[in-house]
Design a protein around this motif. Structure first.
Motif: not given
Length: 269
Positions: A163-172, A57-60
């Protein structure tokens, strides 16, 4: 007469209410060194072959904004901008530049950064002119605010720092069209306790008895090229929304001319 202290509070409120990855500060050297994130990173085209994940996510996003180099933006705080609005243009690079206009806390101000120098106008209080600010001058009450805002000229949009604080990335849902641009919606959960400084800022602003939730939720709309089109959130009852546009073709940013510059004495006490 508005004091210099109150004037520098405005950009601090922007950082506090944004409170997070999409609008928060990040080290300036991230913007200065595009290759630092590109080496082991899939290109945006590769990453969006499927849905983005916590791992890419962050890299993109970083690669996408590094590639375009500039964008226009708006930030709306509170319902229909009731708490304030910020708009402007951001140009990334080794020496970032920006031009933004803020309206909040019952006042308006304009901030620019060009070639490492900051400029601030408080409208009638500065006679419609700008004060020149050296962000490295500790004696200047505006210096810290400008140093923080220049650090926000970050191609990861502040996400890299947290970035380390991101718990999840979910497509909706499925991709949708927004203003003629195809975007995909993502829900991003962040653990604020993994961002100690930001957590301290949030806690210091809370009324007695109110607590920071265990996770903070953000909704991102991201284009097929990995560009953040919009970020929205509601934190402790405060709504916020940031949008970007004109990627790679942001409005130009230039320093005020000599006849547009005034001195600190114009602010009074």
């Amino acid at each position: 007469m508005l004091s210099r202290h109150r004037a520098v509070v405005v950009p601090s409120l922007v950082a506090l209410l944004c409170a997070l990855p999409a609008c928060s500060s990040a080290p300036a050297d991230v913007a200065a060194s595009p290759s630092a994130t590109a080496a082991a990173t899939p290109t945006p085209e590769e990453a969006v072959g499927g849905t983005l994940t916590k791992d890419d996510f962050v890299r993109t996003i970083t690669d996408a904004f590094t590639a375009v180099g500039s964008y226009d933006f708006t930030v709306v705080l509170g319902t229909d901008g009731s708490l304030g609005e910020v708009s402007g243009s951001m140009h990334l690079g080794e020496v970032p530049s920006y031009d933004m206009t803020m309206a909040m806390v019952g006042m308006e101000m304009r901030m620019r950064a060009v070639d490492g120098t900051g400029y601030v106008s408080l409208g009638e209080l500065t006679g419609g002119k700008f004060l020149a600010v050296d962000p490295s001058d500790a004696s200047d009450p505006f210096a810290a605010a400008f140093a923080d805002s220049v650090n926000q000229a970050d191609p990861s949009m502040g996400l890299k720092e947290h970035e380390a604080a991101i718990v999840s990335v979910t497509a909706v849902g499925e991709p949708t069209d927004v203003d003629g641009v195809q975007v995909r919606t993502y829900e991003v959960l962040v653990d604020p306790r993994k961002m100690p400084e930001r957590m301290a800022d949030l806690e210091s602003s809370l009324p007695p008895g109110q607590e920071i939730p265990e996770t903070l939720a953000y909704t991102y709309l991201i284009t097929a090229d990995g560009l953040v089109r919009e970020v929205s959130y509601e934190i402790l009852g405060i709504e916020g929304r940031m949008t970007t546009s004109n990627w790679g073709a942001a409005a130009p940013v230039t320093a005020p001319g000599p006849d547009e510059i005034t001195t600190q004495e114009a602010l009074g006490g």
